[in-house]
Structure formats: C-alpha cells, structure tokens
Design a protein around this motif. Sequence first.
Motif, mmCIF file in Angstrom:
data_model
loop_
_atom_site.group_PDB
_atom_site.id
_atom_site.type_symbol
_atom_site.label_atom_id
_atom_site.label_comp_id
_atom_site.label_asym_id
_atom_site.label_seq_id
_atom_site.Cartn_x
_atom_site.Cartn_y
_atom_site.Cartn_z
ATOM 1 N N UNK A 120 11.970 -8.988 36.822
ATOM 2 C CA UNK A 120 11.655 -7.744 36.406
ATOM 3 C C UNK A 120 10.396 -7.939 35.969
ATOM 4 N N UNK A 121 9.950 -8.799 35.198
ATOM 5 C CA UNK A 121 8.639 -9.222 34.506
ATOM 6 C C UNK A 121 7.567 -9.656 35.586
ATOM 7 N N UNK A 122 8.018 -9.899 36.754
ATOM 8 C CA UNK A 122 7.266 -10.166 37.723
ATOM 9 C C UNK A 122 6.776 -8.988 38.770
ATOM 10 N N UNK A 123 7.505 -7.803 38.388
ATOM 11 C CA UNK A 123 7.173 -6.572 39.360
ATOM 12 C C UNK A 123 7.758 -6.759 40.846
ATOM 13 N N UNK A 124 8.766 -7.397 40.815
ATOM 14 C CA UNK A 124 9.536 -7.599 42.247
ATOM 15 C C UNK A 124 11.076 -7.543 42.093
ATOM 16 N N UNK A 125 11.819 -7.980 43.080
ATOM 17 C CA UNK A 125 13.162 -8.048 43.106
ATOM 18 C C UNK A 125 13.601 -7.534 44.510
ATOM 19 N N UNK A 126 14.808 -7.774 44.635
ATOM 20 C CA UNK A 126 15.471 -6.892 46.009
ATOM 21 C C UNK A 126 15.671 -5.345 45.781
ATOM 22 N N UNK A 140 22.499 14.232 36.570
ATOM 23 C CA UNK A 140 22.043 12.771 36.934
ATOM 24 C C UNK A 140 21.567 12.521 38.233
ATOM 25 N N UNK A 141 20.226 11.901 38.478
ATOM 26 C CA UNK A 141 19.589 11.561 39.765
ATOM 27 C C UNK A 141 19.414 10.224 39.603
ATOM 28 N N UNK A 142 20.365 9.545 40.464
ATOM 29 C CA UNK A 142 20.048 7.868 40.353
ATOM 30 C C UNK A 142 19.844 7.511 41.998
ATOM 31 N N UNK A 143 18.666 6.812 41.861
ATOM 32 C CA UNK A 143 18.145 6.087 43.174
ATOM 33 C C UNK A 143 18.136 4.626 43.329
ATOM 34 N N UNK A 144 18.435 4.055 44.463
ATOM 35 C CA UNK A 144 18.374 2.680 44.564
ATOM 36 C C UNK A 144 17.368 2.685 45.979
ATOM 37 N N UNK A 145 16.128 1.709 45.633
ATOM 38 C CA UNK A 145 15.235 1.454 46.598
ATOM 39 C C UNK A 145 14.840 0.106 46.907
ATOM 40 N N UNK A 146 14.917 -0.375 48.001
ATOM 41 C CA UNK A 146 14.462 -1.798 48.233
ATOM 42 C C UNK A 146 12.831 -2.030 48.354
ATOM 43 N N UNK A 147 12.475 -3.158 48.709
ATOM 44 C CA UNK A 147 11.084 -3.633 48.788
ATOM 45 C C UNK A 147 11.053 -4.037 50.401
ATOM 46 N N UNK A 148 9.736 -3.648 50.730
ATOM 47 C CA UNK A 148 9.236 -3.993 52.227
ATOM 48 C C UNK A 148 9.489 -5.641 52.380
ATOM 49 N N UNK A 149 8.800 -6.445 51.368
ATOM 50 C CA UNK A 149 9.016 -7.771 51.423
ATOM 51 C C UNK A 149 10.147 -8.615 51.333
ATOM 52 N N UNK A 150 11.144 -7.818 50.770
ATOM 53 C CA UNK A 150 12.619 -8.210 50.718
ATOM 54 C C UNK A 150 13.511 -7.326 50.985
ATOM 55 N N UNK A 151 13.563 -7.051 52.494
ATOM 56 C CA UNK A 151 14.525 -5.875 52.867
ATOM 57 C C UNK A 151 15.901 -6.183 52.302
ATOM 58 N N UNK A 152 16.398 -5.017 52.008
ATOM 59 C CA UNK A 152 17.917 -5.019 51.600
ATOM 60 C C UNK A 152 18.498 -3.855 52.657
ATOM 61 N N UNK A 153 19.722 -4.369 53.199
ATOM 62 C CA UNK A 153 20.417 -3.498 54.176
ATOM 63 C C UNK A 153 20.773 -2.050 53.581
#
Length: 210
Positions: free
Chosen positions: A83-89, A176-189
């Motif tokens: 989280x402190x690096x600004x990335x993640x799956x 409640x509006x909950x959202x999950x979003x991936x990153x282009x560099x580390x694609x998640x199915x």
Amino acid sequence: MGREGRGVRRMTGAAMAAAVALALTACQMPPPGTGAGAGLPRRVTLVQSGLSVEGPAGFCVDTASVRDTAEGGFVLLAQCTRATGGGGPALLTLSVSPPLAAPGAFAPARLAEFFATAEGRAVLSRAGRADTVRVLESRSGEGAFLLHARDTAPPPIAGLDDDYWRVLFVLDGRLMTATATGFEATPVSAGALKALLARFRIALERANPV
C-alpha cells in the motif's frame, strides 16, 4: 406497474445515483500511501455513520483516503504489503451514503434497468460521460446488485485498469457502494476481482453485525 412500484423505483434510483456519484467524487485523491506512512491499519471506523470498514485478509486502509462527513463516507483499501508503494494487485473502495429515508425501498432487481440508461452509465463513468462506460455483466440477488463494467475515461489513480466490479447493498440503513479494480501492470482476472469483492462485502458485514 402501479403508482407504488414506480415510487420505489424512483427512490431506489435516486439513492443509488447519489451514493455512486459520491464514490466517484471522493476518488479524486492522492495515490495510496501518500502521507499515510508505515503500519497502515486493517480497520477504520467512520464516526458520522458509526460503521467499521475492514477489507479481506491482506488489505489495509489507506488513511490518507478516508472521507467522513454528514454527506457520506469514503475509504480506499490497498494490499497491506504494498500500500505504501502505490501499487498492488487490486484496490478496494467503499462509499457510504447518508441514512436512507426508506432503506426498505432498495430494490436491487430494478438497478439493471437504471444502469442500461445513459443517465446510469454517466453515474458509473469516472468522467461523468455515458459514452465511456460499457456494462459487461450485472445481476441481483442476496439483497445486492452486482455489476462488471469497463470505463475508458482517465482513472483517478495512475495505472488503474478500465475494468472493475461493483456491488451495491444496504447496511445499517445506508447504501454501500463497494468496488474492486485491478492495475494494468498486474492484471487480475475478472473472476478473481469478483471473488475479492465478495470477500470485501463479507468482511464489511462481519465488522458491522446487525
């Protein structure tokens, strides 16, 4: 459809649009970890609503993202180890509406019709434009509305993927509006993101037993 049914649909659409619009507005924030430092918490309590926000195992709250006002709340969660690096799956976000005047009027089955309209797609768009959004899949059940959408508008955080999963449900009288979003560099199915979002909802409900 009778007059009462039309009234339920109007109340449902208005509450949904307000909550999703709040989430998109609140997403204009620094990237994860900005000003947060090390040791990010697993849980945060929103004072205005009294709701506790906790993600699935391995996710922590980005404290710099938290918004908590009478108009609603917003929290972003990222993978604890990155989280402190600004990335993640993936990133998880949650918006919390003000108290609903009629929580029982929330009718998930009617939301597919709303999101099929230009107005509904504009609410989903990061830019407020219906032409940037395509709803790929949606369904209702178990007191919630789930959708898979693709938004080609510029993301609020660099590197976020266009595709996301979102679930809307009522908890303690608030939408409640909950959202999950991936990153282009580390694609998640799509399946993995959908499963992550389901775990997020379970974590929220466990943290806020009725």
